[in-house]
Design a protein around this motif. Sequence first.
Motif, PDB file in Angstrom:
ATOM      1  N   PRO A 155       0.830  -1.217   0.000  1.00 22.34           N
ATOM      2  CA  PRO A 155       0.000   0.000   0.000  1.00 22.34           C
ATOM      3  C   PRO A 155       0.859   1.259   0.000  1.00 22.34           C
ATOM      4  O   PRO A 155       1.806   1.384   0.774  1.00 22.34           O
ATOM      5  N   GLY A 156       0.523   2.175  -0.897  1.00 23.83           N
ATOM      6  CA  GLY A 156       1.176   3.476  -0.932  1.00 23.83           C
ATOM      7  C   GLY A 156       2.536   3.521  -1.582  1.00 23.83           C
ATOM      8  O   GLY A 156       3.177   4.580  -1.614  1.00 23.83           O
ATOM      9  N   SER A 157       3.024   2.409  -2.125  1.00 26.47           N
ATOM     10  CA  SER A 157       4.399   2.393  -2.638  1.00 26.47           C
ATOM     11  C   SER A 157       4.588   3.306  -3.844  1.00 26.47           C
ATOM     12  O   SER A 157       5.657   3.901  -4.008  1.00 26.47           O
ATOM     13  N   LEU A 158       3.577   3.418  -4.687  1.00 28.03           N
ATOM     14  CA  LEU A 158       3.710   4.274  -5.876  1.00 28.03           C
ATOM     15  C   LEU A 158       3.984   5.710  -5.468  1.00 28.03           C
ATOM     16  O   LEU A 158       4.925   6.345  -5.971  1.00 28.03           O
ATOM     17  N   GLU A 159       3.190   6.227  -4.556  1.00 28.92           N
ATOM     18  CA  GLU A 159       3.346   7.625  -4.138  1.00 28.92           C
ATOM     19  C   GLU A 159       4.578   7.817  -3.257  1.00 28.92           C
ATOM     20  O   GLU A 159       5.270   8.832  -3.361  1.00 28.92           O
ATOM     21  N   ASP A 160       4.868   6.850  -2.424  1.00 27.58           N
ATOM     22  CA  ASP A 160       5.973   7.004  -1.475  1.00 27.58           C
ATOM     23  C   ASP A 160       7.341   6.895  -2.148  1.00 27.58           C
ATOM     24  O   ASP A 160       8.271   7.631  -1.799  1.00 27.58           O
ATOM     25  N   TYR A 161       7.479   5.951  -3.080  1.00 23.98           N
ATOM     26  CA  TYR A 161       8.807   5.628  -3.597  1.00 23.98           C
ATOM     27  C   TYR A 161       9.021   5.967  -5.070  1.00 23.98           C
ATOM     28  O   TYR A 161      10.132   6.334  -5.456  1.00 23.98           O
ATOM     29  N   HIS A 162       7.996   5.843  -5.908  1.00 25.14           N
ATOM     30  CA  HIS A 162       8.229   5.879  -7.348  1.00 25.14           C
ATOM     31  C   HIS A 162       7.902   7.211  -8.024  1.00 25.14           C
ATOM     32  O   HIS A 162       8.561   7.583  -8.996  1.00 25.14           O
ATOM     33  N   LEU A 163       6.924   7.931  -7.526  1.00 27.64           N
ATOM     34  CA  LEU A 163       6.558   9.189  -8.171  1.00 27.64           C
ATOM     35  C   LEU A 163       7.423  10.391  -7.787  1.00 27.64           C
ATOM     36  O   LEU A 163       7.582  11.309  -8.607  1.00 27.64           O
ATOM     37  N   PRO A 164       7.993  10.455  -6.574  1.00 29.11           N
ATOM     38  CA  PRO A 164       8.740  11.672  -6.209  1.00 29.11           C
ATOM     39  C   PRO A 164       9.826  12.092  -7.199  1.00 29.11           C
ATOM     40  O   PRO A 164       9.941  13.291  -7.509  1.00 29.11           O
ATOM     41  N   PRO A 165      10.658  11.188  -7.751  1.00 31.48           N
ATOM     42  CA  PRO A 165      11.661  11.664  -8.710  1.00 31.48           C
ATOM     43  C   PRO A 165      11.054  12.258  -9.980  1.00 31.48           C
ATOM     44  O   PRO A 165      11.621  13.193 -10.557  1.00 31.48           O
ATOM     45  N   PHE A 166       9.918  11.752 -10.400  1.00 25.03           N
ATOM     46  CA  PHE A 166       9.268  12.327 -11.580  1.00 25.03           C
ATOM     47  C   PHE A 166       8.713  13.712 -11.268  1.00 25.03           C
ATOM     48  O   PHE A 166       8.771  14.610 -12.107  1.00 25.03           O
ATOM     49  N   GLN A 167       8.216  13.870 -10.048  1.00 27.33           N
ATOM     50  CA  GLN A 167       7.768  15.205  -9.656  1.00 27.33           C
ATOM     51  C   GLN A 167       8.930  16.185  -9.671  1.00 27.33           C
ATOM     52  O   GLN A 167       8.791  17.338 -10.108  1.00 27.33           O
ATOM     53  N   ALA A 168      10.098  15.729  -9.220  1.00 28.28           N
ATOM     54  CA  ALA A 168      11.285  16.587  -9.238  1.00 28.28           C
ATOM     55  C   ALA A 168      11.668  16.951 -10.667  1.00 28.28           C
ATOM     56  O   ALA A 168      12.057  18.093 -10.946  1.00 28.28           O
ATOM     57  N   ALA A 169      11.577  15.997 -11.588  1.00 25.77           N
ATOM     58  CA  ALA A 169      11.888  16.284 -12.994  1.00 25.77           C
ATOM     59  C   ALA A 169      10.908  17.288 -13.575  1.00 25.77           C
ATOM     60  O   ALA A 169      11.297  18.207 -14.316  1.00 25.77           O
ATOM     61  N   LEU A 170       9.639  17.132 -13.233  1.00 28.97           N
ATOM     62  CA  LEU A 170       8.628  18.075 -13.720  1.00 28.97           C
ATOM     63  C   LEU A 170       8.847  19.457 -13.132  1.00 28.97           C
ATOM     64  O   LEU A 170       8.736  20.474 -13.839  1.00 28.97           O
ATOM     65  N   ASP A 171       9.162  19.513 -11.851  1.00 29.12           N
ATOM     66  CA  ASP A 171       9.410  20.807 -11.210  1.00 29.12           C
ATOM     67  C   ASP A 171      10.613  21.508 -11.840  1.00 29.12           C
ATOM     68  O   ASP A 171      10.669  22.747 -11.895  1.00 29.12           O
ATOM     69  N   ALA A 172      11.586  20.719 -12.321  1.00 28.42           N
ATOM     70  CA  ALA A 172      12.765  21.295 -12.974  1.00 28.42           C
ATOM     71  C   ALA A 172      12.493  21.639 -14.437  1.00 28.42           C
ATOM     72  O   ALA A 172      13.355  22.252 -15.079  1.00 28.42           O
ATOM     73  N   GLY A 173      11.326  21.242 -14.947  1.00 25.94           N
ATOM     74  CA  GLY A 173      10.938  21.629 -16.300  1.00 25.94           C
ATOM     75  C   GLY A 173      11.360  20.676 -17.393  1.00 25.94           C
ATOM     76  O   GLY A 173      11.602  21.109 -18.529  1.00 25.94           O
ATOM     77  N   THR A 174      11.461  19.364 -17.095  1.00 25.35           N
ATOM     78  CA  THR A 174      11.885  18.436 -18.140  1.00 25.35           C
ATOM     79  C   THR A 174      11.028  18.604 -19.390  1.00 25.35           C
ATOM     80  O   THR A 174       9.812  18.778 -19.315  1.00 25.35           O
ATOM     81  N   SER A 175      11.673  18.558 -20.536  1.00 22.49           N
ATOM     82  CA  SER A 175      10.997  18.873 -21.789  1.00 22.49           C
ATOM     83  C   SER A 175       9.964  17.833 -22.171  1.00 22.49           C
ATOM     84  O   SER A 175       8.922  18.157 -22.730  1.00 22.49           O
ATOM     85  N   SER A 176      10.261  16.572 -21.890  1.00 23.57           N
ATOM     86  CA  SER A 176       9.290  15.529 -22.200  1.00 23.57           C
ATOM     87  C   SER A 176       9.443  14.373 -21.225  1.00 23.57           C
ATOM     88  O   SER A 176      10.431  14.277 -20.498  1.00 23.57           O
TER      89      SER A 176
END
Length: 675
Positions: free
Chosen positions: A291-312
Amino acid sequence: MTEQVPLSSRVKQIIEVDGLKFRDLDGDGELTPFEDWRLTPAERAADLASRMSPDEKLGLMVITSRPMGISQHNKEFTSHEGVLDEQYLPIKLDPHTSAGIPFEGTTQMISELNIRHFILREEPTGSRIATWINTMNEVAEDSRWGIPVIVAANSKNEAGAFKMGGTPEDQPFTEWPGTLGLAATDSLEVIESFAAHSRAEWRASGLRKGYMYMADVFTDPRWFRGQGTLGEDPEFVSKAIGALVRGFQGEDGLEADGVALTTKHFPGGGPRENGTDPHYAEGSFNIYPTPGSLEDYHLPPFQAALDAGTSSIMPYYSIPSKEKSSTPQGRLTDFEQVGFAFNGEVLRLLRAMGHRGYINSDSGVLSKMAWGVEDLSTPERVGRAVMAGTDMFADTNDVASVREAYVKGHFTSERLDGAAALLLEELFALGLFENPYVDPDEADRVVQNAEARAAAEDAHLKSVVLAKNHDGTLPLTAESLAGKRVYVELFATGLTVKELDALRRRLAQAHPGISFTTDYHDADVAILLLRPFIGSYFEFVGIGDLGIDDHSHVDIEKVRDIRTHVDTMVVGLNTLFPWLLDGIEPLADGLLMGFETDYGIMVEAILGGFSPTGKLPITFPIDAAAIAVDEDGRCASPNDVPGFAKEQHMQGRPYVYVDADGNRYQLGHGLTYGG
């Protein structure tokens, strides 16, 4: 006062308006909004997309691997003095591309199919890359709108990075440690240096788009692609991915001298089903038993990439398994049983997280890896993916199927226009509409320049982890080795006698005061460098066995025999996976780990050239039972949880390897010679 931006043009004229110069890309003698570099990339992209025909926009939606002219043996099938490959193949068969479709020559792809996105697979010199891309852009400049070409590549600056093909004439860019090695430095400063130096090499060569880096968190230790990640710590991976995006693209978004990144593989490839991979059918599911592994472990780095403005963003091939997951997983509730490129729920989540760039499928989703939509025709797969949110299809030139999908109404004009505008916006942001050409001579000056090589060597030094140092065996100094003979051996797949001899000569020249021998029967001390290897990129070869022995290309009987003949044995282990160490560690007085780290530098650490400071970016399992799979396919440790946290979910069973000295081989472990 507005400052003039640099312009370069080989076909179209340059006009002057308000005392400023612009490229007249549509050839009408007037300044059209998309030609006006004073406008924002989004404004220019919207204007150009509104002028283009459907066929011109459809061509933007594919990116294809395109051999260079230098790879064409029959020079009659080339143009521009051998620079472009023009051979037409009635059927092109490839691990990624759709079978049974034509493969056109370069000029035809650009001029008739309106393709503008290409993938470089070769590893030539910087000047050859630059000349090739310049020539394609010259062809593209002669088209109706003068839309430039952009060339992508997989990551090129890490030792051991995945490459398709290769020739003896290859000249890699500066080679740093593997990405796990970058993580082992535990230093964002090293990662920022890596990005800055690598960006310069890419930019000078004309490469402006990178299929990199992996924001996936390494949670199943057998996953073949885990070696390309930045480790298992979501917090560190997040910081590192943010630094990489900003370092390659620009601090405040995609800059005109930046390299656009495609961060992969959303929403994370780490939660594999027992290490299997979706490049083959047996690994087509992501599983989330915790339970909760997607949000706890796997999505945070993608959020960081989006916050940094990754192009795609590149979604993975996988289907999120409803059957084998604890659902819902945070914001994922439906668990639509189709691959992520076709998965509207997953791609809507990506947009909800703030992604405003385009979505670039992984290679082969229209052919070999169309998991969950195998029963659809190729045009129907196109439509399903586009309407789910995918904007571009990787490693295919199948514009015909994309066009058929559009003509038959499998996706809408609104989606076509939206995808085209996003894809064009990247080209505008990179300044390619103003300045698409680079200087080939400058490329050769920048690629593998002395400053970059020195910075890479420093990263190799910092990537070495001292895992075990029994009774202070290390370092082996000239004084402690006085009167002793030292044997050096390298166990690696594909190793040649020439390579081993070269390493031994390098060490003998660097350490004339040490007596080396090539016969371990005559040695007092043995230094063994191990590069075990398992698995396959494209085919299922069974659930991975992480033991270090013959199956992983290490002659374990020879290792044991060497141990019986020497007083001291030190092992330098190339750590592509969290190996099972119980067959190796007890034999070693000292154990160091590298991550595609230069072998000579590993030995320098052993011989006291420097004190290792690296930290483990992954956790090692205690034994085979900790990762065993039962008859129902369930693993003893959760596939979706990083190694450092697995014991929290194992009902008191141990997971972390503990060596003979009591060291726990957990995330962050690393000794120094001082303590």
